[in-house]
Design a protein around this motif. Sequence first.
Motif, PDB file in Angstrom:
ATOM      1  N   ASN A 174     100.241  50.210  -6.542  1.00 14.47           N
ATOM      2  CA  ASN A 174      99.584  48.940  -5.818  1.00 14.47           C
ATOM      3  C   ASN A 174     100.441  48.100  -5.896  1.00 14.47           C
ATOM      4  OD1 ASN A 174      97.064  49.906  -5.039  1.00 14.47           O
ATOM      5  ND2 ASN A 174      95.889  49.415  -6.944  1.00 14.47           N
ATOM      6  N   GLU A 175     100.150  46.928  -4.917  1.00 16.77           N
ATOM      7  CA  GLU A 175     101.042  45.833  -5.177  1.00 16.77           C
ATOM      8  C   GLU A 175     101.137  45.150  -6.513  1.00 16.77           C
ATOM      9  OE1 GLU A 175      99.532  44.060  -1.600  1.00 16.77           O
ATOM     10  OE2 GLU A 175     100.933  44.886  -0.124  1.00 16.77           O
ATOM     11  N   GLY A 176     102.153  44.664  -6.854  1.00 18.94           N
ATOM     12  CA  GLY A 176     101.975  43.994  -8.293  1.00 18.94           C
ATOM     13  C   GLY A 176     101.834  44.744  -9.330  1.00 18.94           C
ATOM     14  N   ALA A 177     101.522  46.132  -9.164  1.00 11.89           N
ATOM     15  CA  ALA A 177     101.497  46.757 -10.375  1.00 11.89           C
ATOM     16  C   ALA A 177     102.791  47.218 -11.095  1.00 11.89           C
ATOM     17  CB  ALA A 177     100.839  48.292  -9.917  1.00 11.89           C
ATOM     18  N   ALA A 178     103.039  47.225 -12.440  1.00 18.59           N
ATOM     19  CA  ALA A 178     104.171  47.565 -12.981  1.00 18.59           C
ATOM     20  C   ALA A 178     103.630  47.740 -14.531  1.00 18.59           C
ATOM     21  CB  ALA A 178     105.094  46.166 -13.116  1.00 18.59           C
ATOM     22  N   LEU A 204     109.537  40.576 -13.880  1.00 18.91           N
ATOM     23  CA  LEU A 204     110.054  41.942 -14.274  1.00 18.91           C
ATOM     24  C   LEU A 204     111.108  42.437 -13.208  1.00 18.91           C
ATOM     25  CD1 LEU A 204     106.988  43.827 -15.439  1.00 18.91           C
ATOM     26  CD2 LEU A 204     108.659  42.907 -17.122  1.00 18.91           C
ATOM     27  N   LEU A 205     111.873  43.326 -13.639  1.00 20.42           N
ATOM     28  CA  LEU A 205     112.950  44.053 -12.771  1.00 20.42           C
ATOM     29  C   LEU A 205     112.118  45.044 -11.924  1.00 20.42           C
ATOM     30  CD1 LEU A 205     115.984  45.237 -14.989  1.00 20.42           C
ATOM     31  CD2 LEU A 205     115.702  43.011 -13.542  1.00 20.42           C
ATOM     32  N   PHE A 206     111.151  45.631 -12.334  1.00 20.01           N
ATOM     33  CA  PHE A 206     110.599  46.528 -11.300  1.00 20.01           C
ATOM     34  C   PHE A 206     108.983  46.363 -11.422  1.00 20.01           C
ATOM     35  CE2 PHE A 206     114.149  49.190 -13.798  1.00 20.01           C
ATOM     36  CZ  PHE A 206     114.903  49.103 -12.592  1.00 20.01           C
ATOM     37  N   ASN A 207     108.855  45.641 -10.366  1.00 20.03           N
ATOM     38  CA  ASN A 207     107.417  45.447 -10.041  1.00 20.03           C
ATOM     39  C   ASN A 207     106.968  45.631  -8.459  1.00 20.03           C
ATOM     40  OD1 ASN A 207     108.135  43.124  -9.594  1.00 20.03           O
ATOM     41  ND2 ASN A 207     106.751  42.319 -11.407  1.00 20.03           N
ATOM     42  N   GLU A 208     105.915  46.055  -7.948  1.00 11.88           N
ATOM     43  CA  GLU A 208     106.098  46.015  -6.646  1.00 11.88           C
ATOM     44  C   GLU A 208     105.675  44.688  -6.059  1.00 11.88           C
ATOM     45  OE1 GLU A 208     106.166  48.880  -4.748  1.00 11.88           O
ATOM     46  OE2 GLU A 208     106.776  49.946  -6.647  1.00 11.88           O
ATOM     47  N   ASN A 239     108.050  52.632 -10.589  1.00 10.53           N
ATOM     48  CA  ASN A 239     108.428  51.623  -9.863  1.00 10.53           C
ATOM     49  C   ASN A 239     109.641  51.569  -9.298  1.00 10.53           C
ATOM     50  OD1 ASN A 239     106.312  49.967 -12.236  1.00 10.53           O
ATOM     51  ND2 ASN A 239     106.332  49.446  -9.799  1.00 10.53           N
ATOM     52  N   SER A 240     110.555  52.333  -9.780  1.00 15.51           N
ATOM     53  CA  SER A 240     112.070  52.252  -9.575  1.00 15.51           C
ATOM     54  C   SER A 240     112.655  53.229  -8.917  1.00 15.51           C
ATOM     55  CB  SER A 240     112.742  52.204 -10.905  1.00 15.51           C
ATOM     56  OG  SER A 240     112.568  53.314 -11.644  1.00 15.51           O
ATOM     57  N   TYR A 247     116.954  43.402  -7.457  1.00 15.70           N
ATOM     58  CA  TYR A 247     115.736  42.583  -8.314  1.00 15.70           C
ATOM     59  C   TYR A 247     115.914  41.359  -8.257  1.00 15.70           C
ATOM     60  CZ  TYR A 247     119.599  41.239 -11.304  1.00 15.70           C
ATOM     61  OH  TYR A 247     120.740  40.782 -11.848  1.00 15.70           O
ATOM     62  N   LYS A 248     114.966  40.585  -8.606  1.00 14.19           N
ATOM     63  CA  LYS A 248     114.709  39.265  -8.369  1.00 14.19           C
ATOM     64  C   LYS A 248     114.951  38.441  -9.445  1.00 14.19           C
ATOM     65  CE  LYS A 248     110.621  37.569  -7.153  1.00 14.19           C
ATOM     66  NZ  LYS A 248     109.405  37.216  -6.885  1.00 14.19           N
ATOM     67  N   MET A 307     120.819  48.698  -7.438  1.00 15.16           N
ATOM     68  CA  MET A 307     119.464  48.288  -7.501  1.00 15.16           C
ATOM     69  C   MET A 307     119.403  46.837  -7.073  1.00 15.16           C
ATOM     70  SD  MET A 307     118.631  47.721 -11.015  1.00 15.16           S
ATOM     71  CE  MET A 307     117.457  46.644 -11.002  1.00 15.16           C
TER      72      MET A 307
END
Lengths: 772, 292
Positions: free
Chosen positions: A564-568, B263-267, A509-510, A748-749, A746
């Motif tokens: 994929n979108e949303g995958a983590a 989460l910090l890292f998700n698409e 993801n990162s 992030y949200k 980095m």
Amino acid sequence: MRNILLLFLLLPTFIFAQNYVIVSGKISDMNSGELLIGATIYSPDTKLGVSANAYGFFSIKLPKGPTTLQASYVGYQTSSVRINLKKDTVLNISLKTSLNLEEVTVKGNQNRTAHPYFSSLNMMKLDMVKMGDIPVILGERDLLKSIQYLPGIKGGAENTAGYNVRGGSSDQNLILLDGVPVYNVYHLMGFFSVFNGEAIKNAELYKGGIPARYGGHLSSVLDVSMKEGNLKKKEGTFTISPVAGNFTLEGPIKKDTASYIISVRRTFIDGPLMLIQKLADQPYIGGYFFYDINAKANWIFNPQNRIFLSIYSGLDRNFYNGNDRNIKQSYHYQWGNTTAVLRLNSTLNSKLFANTSLYFSSFSNTQRTKSEEDKSVNLFLTSSKLNDWSLKTDFDYYFTSGHVVRFGGKLSQLSFSPDILQQRNDETETSFTQENRKQAFVSEVYLEDAIQWRHLNANIGLRAATYSIEGKTYSSAEPRIALNWLLNPELTISASYMRNSQNLHLLTNSSLGLPTDLWVASTKKIAPQKADQYSLGIEKHMGARYTLGLEGYYKTMKNVTRFNEGAAFLSGRDRNWENNVSVGEGEAYGSELMFRKENARLNWLLAYTLSWSNQHFDDINRGRWFPFKYDRRHDFSALIDYKLKSKYPGERKISLAFVFQSGNHVTINDTETEGVMPPGFEYYASPKEVEKFRARQTYENPNNFKMPSFHHLDLNYSVKKYRSSGRGHEWSFSGYNIYNHLNPWMTYKKDGVAKQLSIFPFIPSVSYRYKW
Amino acid sequence: MNYQPRYSAYLLLIFLLVFMSCEKDLKTEVRINPKLCFNCILNPDSVIRGSLSLSQSISENNTFQKVSDAIIELKEDGQTFGIMKNTGSGVYVLNIKPNSGSYYEINIKTEGFQSLHASTIVPLKPSVNYELDNPILHNPNTYSSYFTYRITKNINDRLGINRYWHYRHRQNHSKIWRFVGVFYDVDSPIVDNFNRVTDATDELGFHYESYIRINDSGMDGAILSFYSTSYLNEINFFIDTDEHYDKYLKSTIKQKMNDGDNLLFNEPVQIYSNIENGLGIFGSAAITSFKL
């Protein structure tokens, strides 16, 4: 009549054989016995020369009679031998270290770093001594950070060891340590690589026309060789930086016959951290450390055969333990690599050299939470593991001085256990994702022909591979061509083509090199990645010190994967990774410019890359192309060093490094549209949910937001004092990000707002190295 | 001692520099070009209703600007079906119900923007039945005792590609109907795992967020069955969606889950749109429900 014809056919061979002899042998360091990879042997009388292979072996065909042979290597004094050649001869040459680079004489137009088959922009040999002078953060020398100054190589997040080559992702780089692939080369969120500079002898980087002997990754090969250990005398080094200490010991087990080297590096921040927590009477005490152990031993059991055993083990561990209200809790998150290789070098005859290896490489990460109350125990474990067992054999056959054929093969068994979950308590023991375990078998063969014909040098090869998993077999044929056409002794035009395939996919993801990154196998559903790359360049050598090179490349990639979108994977989403990835294609093109001055008091490397890199996935962004995360348009770097004082036994040097890169791309919701309430929510949703569904946030395309440009200037001042015995010490004073520019590390949200985190302001550091 | 103040100043300077590393809001001064956004879900049980507005930058935080001067033409199987009438506030209505199995196209023209175009095929209502096992009494002899049923839900799949979504409403203690947002009780290979959440504390070790999504891939025309636990007075809904609404719903639920994960890292999730030259969704759905 038939016999006469046969005699005529064989006669030239017979006459030819009678007039030439083979000179073969090894080139090594006089003081340590270390084999010198790529050292050259040259006959000025015949103007014929060859380079030693990865094990210091050379073989050259020369006319009978008296001749002079010169052996040379960067940083060593050239050695000349006058010899009267009457029959095939074994000649082992030892070179003496040059204490002063000015002593190195470079003859004629022979450029020391120019490779006969590859342009300087496609193949780079990294000077491990010079690497020590590159300014670094916190005094920790790092091979993977150093190569990011080279053209066509772009770093990931600031100060991380991950790198992207010619528009490829970081997983597309094959990184070998003593011929063994290392799968996760990062420590501490990618800030440091696993390569301990004290244990490394040599590193070569290929990014175009990759020789057929390498395979398995799409974009580049970084071939790192560990030192073998001093065959002559015992010696050691101790280095200390603000974050880690390093101790290396090497020496003969039996002089000139067997030697060892062991090098250990460990961080020490966990000690003071735990002490502070203990003094503060915290119920939980936690910490973090990483270590690396490199060990290698070799034994020459006769002049033709030598055996090597090399082992690497590295681990990162984040932990806390404690006892609160009679509940004993412990947690750890650890990840690391282990590699081991047993290798046999055999000189089968004066023309044929063989190298056979059996190796094991493993990467694993484990997260373990345990709580105990009275006699009740709860354990939760998540883990991922990749094991690679391989057997490979490589042969080098020296036809003539300008013609070497290499061939070999490899058999591998890979086992993957990504994201396995286990829970155990007093009543049950459950494993949730056992179906993720997979096994794959790989077989590979290659043939590589390196030939010099008049003004054309060519390295042509073919690699063929099969990959079997879940009853499905994928096969690939990978042609490789690298051509160097010498227009005149100073001007070379180069061209290359390569096809590569890659059976592994890295799910991340990162792109930071986090331990949560998962290495997974191609499966029935997800085919191996493939890439084709073309490059064309021109290179001008101005005397022995200056090199100017310009090269363009175009690369296409197929079956690249993306979350994929949303995958983590830190979330509890669907743990079957195949359901969480999209398969698509990529395209990258650009040009690289390099201007280098070397072997002088003032040296520099200036590199500029202009590049584009885009990706396309059918089920992402409505099937439209979008930029790759590290599609940085401009990338400029400068490495300059100046020797202030260079008089035995001391040396003072100042080095400067500057990097400017266009910002990388991130995906950020930039658009708000009216939304449709999902069915079922319309009558019963809370006001907050109604508001959320009324306005839907989205973006035009993935990686739609370009981060601010990234730049920093670093300085290093080093003072070295070494005696002729090799004993001495070295101080390095570094300043990272001298003008304190806060680069985004980095994004992030948080609470719906995109945040930028900058974590590297101006950072001064000092490190010390002592050698005895 | 004389050097002490200067020494302290150096230390202070170093500390200031080191701790200047910081978190800050990322300037998303993205000047987006507003696009037309049209949302309309055709349903054979209801008249056709759509809304047209302009998209905006996330930093604007305004109410959406409605577009009321557009000409919206709807075609059914290539023939003009009607012109949607503006009823104010960007809402357009055509007082006709669409027909299941028909192909609809929409063309939207408004000044200053490129024409929008989209299409959908309205699905048929899912054919669903169910079987109940004997009720199970929970908390017997207490004030809070209640019955549950193990229920088998069967979708009689029609030939062709179908994409089913299932959700349910249930009365809470105050007898108010609520959307049941989580499925803890379904474990079936026919269920799409895109919204499956692994959680060791769940009885099955996982649950599904908001909906159960089933497609008939590999089981075309078969009876698609799965079990769950139901309560009396529960309403079960089954929706057959066209491919566009299906993707729109999927992206919406993924985004909802993303927001919840924090989460910090998700698409990040791009909300699906099938509107050419614009944003939004023109899709269709047909709904069947039953109450226990």
